[in-house]
Design a protein around this motif. Structure first.
Motif, PDB file in Angstrom:
ATOM      1  N   CYS A 181     -16.518  64.031  64.175  1.00  0.00           N
ATOM      2  CA  CYS A 181     -17.199  65.275  63.783  1.00  0.00           C
ATOM      3  C   CYS A 181     -17.437  65.261  62.267  1.00  0.00           C
ATOM      4  O   CYS A 181     -17.947  66.218  61.703  1.00  0.00           O
ATOM      5  CB  CYS A 181     -16.383  66.493  64.205  1.00  0.00           C
ATOM      6  N   HIS A 233     -15.326  65.358  59.705  1.00  0.00           N
ATOM      7  CA  HIS A 233     -14.563  66.280  58.854  1.00  0.00           C
ATOM      8  C   HIS A 233     -14.067  65.596  57.579  1.00  0.00           C
ATOM      9  O   HIS A 233     -13.745  66.270  56.604  1.00  0.00           O
ATOM     10  CB  HIS A 233     -13.420  66.911  59.649  1.00  0.00           C
ATOM     11  N   GLU A 276      -9.454  72.449  63.054  1.00  0.00           N
ATOM     12  CA  GLU A 276     -10.683  73.111  63.524  1.00  0.00           C
ATOM     13  C   GLU A 276     -10.983  72.735  64.964  1.00  0.00           C
ATOM     14  O   GLU A 276     -11.506  73.527  65.729  1.00  0.00           O
ATOM     15  CB  GLU A 276     -11.862  72.733  62.609  1.00  0.00           C
ATOM     16  N   GLU A 277     -10.634  71.477  65.326  1.00  0.00           N
ATOM     17  CA  GLU A 277     -10.961  70.987  66.670  1.00  0.00           C
ATOM     18  C   GLU A 277      -9.941  71.477  67.703  1.00  0.00           C
ATOM     19  O   GLU A 277      -9.434  70.714  68.512  1.00  0.00           O
ATOM     20  CB  GLU A 277     -11.013  69.449  66.681  1.00  0.00           C
ATOM     21  N   HIS A 299     -19.156  64.161  67.908  1.00  0.00           N
ATOM     22  CA  HIS A 299     -18.184  63.890  68.987  1.00  0.00           C
ATOM     23  C   HIS A 299     -18.569  62.666  69.824  1.00  0.00           C
ATOM     24  O   HIS A 299     -18.321  62.633  71.033  1.00  0.00           O
ATOM     25  CB  HIS A 299     -17.962  65.125  69.899  1.00  0.00           C
TER      26      HIS A 299
END
Ligand SMILES: [Zn+2]
Ligand SMILES: [Zn+2]
Length: 401
Positions: free
Chosen positions: A95, A97, A133-134, A350
């Motif tokens: 993702c 990050h 966050e995930e 993802h």
């Protein structure tokens, strides 16, 4: 000093640290860490910020969260940039990050340099390191601890396969559904069994059937995580895990009720007992839909455009695929934005392809542009009381109506 001069100083300060910033994102990319386990990323980021002259609180309310502040004067607004740095199981930083973290610290050093050069006390820049966050919702925990009570404006950016300022983010709830039936020999005495797998399959079909009546903005997707153990045993246990998403808490509540009916009716039809568990106790604790602050998004877009970014047309932005983030919850606490910026890939977030695209030199350069755009937007609001007032007025109206 004019706002344009201040912006130039911020851009230069970010460019001066190009290699160090690249190194930070690479270190995080090479050591993917899951929700609430982001210890290495936490250390890399806090060490960087401390070296850059920020006052750093490590392990801020959570072991892998942090708060870093630079102030020019005692008064003035508190502007906030957020870093995320958690990865996904098996596919690492799929993702991006690692890039979000880089963008946050890069913006912060740019803003700090401009604040130091100004002849005025402009206020404060706060960097929050927000874990998980995930899944886990680090920002929701930080909101509950009051971390955003003294913040005036919050922003973060997210890498993606396109550039978009207005992002639609859905409210999200996870439901775990367990059916309990009764084992029996599947050939010898099937009539003595109560088939929990049948209940799970029935529930799955119920939801799929109902899908035609879902609003286009609703999303319901699930898996059967337990469907029994052996073909010649009627399964006594089964489990489904579903995510349900909608553009507001009210619609999420409605959708939740419809899904519950699907799960209960499958239990009744098969004679199983059903237990439904939720990832949060209250709908208010779910990942919330994102409230884009229009004034802030316009400023961000203007600044990013001046650096060569071409955003999608507004009607296309409105129809982009959307997910969920705990930044949505922050956007109900303070005026916020969460623009998406393009890195060089066709692959969606993802996926392993996206993981590979988040460690390139090109992705790093795009991240610096997004960071500069955040820094410039922050400076717009820090140096002009009218702009900040408009941003806040829009926010108050939008959360109180
Ligand atoms: Zn993600
Ligand atoms: Zn993400």
């Amino acid at each position: 000093m004019s706002i344009e001069e201040l912006k130039k100083i911020a851009i230069q300060a970010i460019d001066d640290k190009d290699r160090q910033l690249f190194d930070v994102n690479q270190q995080i990319h090479k050591n993917p860490e899951l929700c609430f386990e982001e210890f290495k990323a936490h250390d890399v980021l806090t060490n960087f910020l401390e070296k850059e002259g920020f006052q750093v609180d490590r392990g801020y309310f959570m072991p892998t969260a942090f708060r870093a502040v630079f102030s020019r004067g005692k008064k003035g607004p508190k502007m906030c940039v957020l870093c995320e740095y958690d990865a996904l199981p098996e596919i690492g930083h799929a993702c991006g990050h690692n890039l979000i973290a880089e963008a946050g610290i890069a913006a912060a050093i740019g803003i700090k340099a401009a604040m130091e050069s100004s002849q005025n006390d402009l206020g404060h820049i706060v960097v929050y390191g927000t874990p998980a966050e995930e899944g886990g919702g680090g920002k929701i925990k930080m909101i509950k601890e009051g971390c955003f009570d003294d913040i005036d404006v919050a922003m973060m950016v997210h890498p993606c396969p396109f550039d978009a300022g207005f992002v639609s983010i859905l409210s999200l709830m996870e439901m775990t559904v367990t059916y309990e039936g009764k084992n029996a020999h599947a050939s010898g005495y099937p009539w003595e069994g109560v088939n929990a797998l049948d209940a799970a399959v029935q529930a799955y079909v119920n939801i799929s059937t109902l899908r035609q009546q879902f609003k286009p903005s609703w999303r319901v997707h699930g898996v059967i995580s337990n469907g029994g153990v052996k073909s010649n045993i009627i399964p006594s246990k089964s489990q489904l895990i579903y995510y349900i998403r909608a553009p507001s808490a009210t619609e999420l509540k409605l959708l939740k009720g419809k899904c519950e009916n699907c799960f209960h009716s499958a239990a009744q039809a098969t004679g199983c007992k059903v237990k439904i568990e939720y990832d949060v106790e209250n709908i208010e604790d779910c990942y919330a839909a994102l409230k884009n602050n229009v004034h802030l998004v316009h400023l961000y877009k203007k600044n990013a455009t001046s650096l060569g970014i071409k955003f999608l047309p507004l009607d296309e932005e409105a129809n982009l695929p959307s997910g969920s983030t705990d930044m949505g919850n922050v956007s109900w606490e303070v005026p916020s934005i969460h623009p998406l910026y393009k890195i060089d890939t066709e692959a969606a977030n993802h996926t392993p392809e996206f993981t590979n695209a988040t460690c390139t030199e090109q992705a790093h350069q795009q991240t610096l542009i997004a960071a500069k755009s955040m820094a410039m937007t922050t400076l717009d609001a820090l140096t002009n009381a009218d702009i900040l007032r408009q941003i806040k007025e829009e926010f108050s109206k939008s959360v109180n109506h």
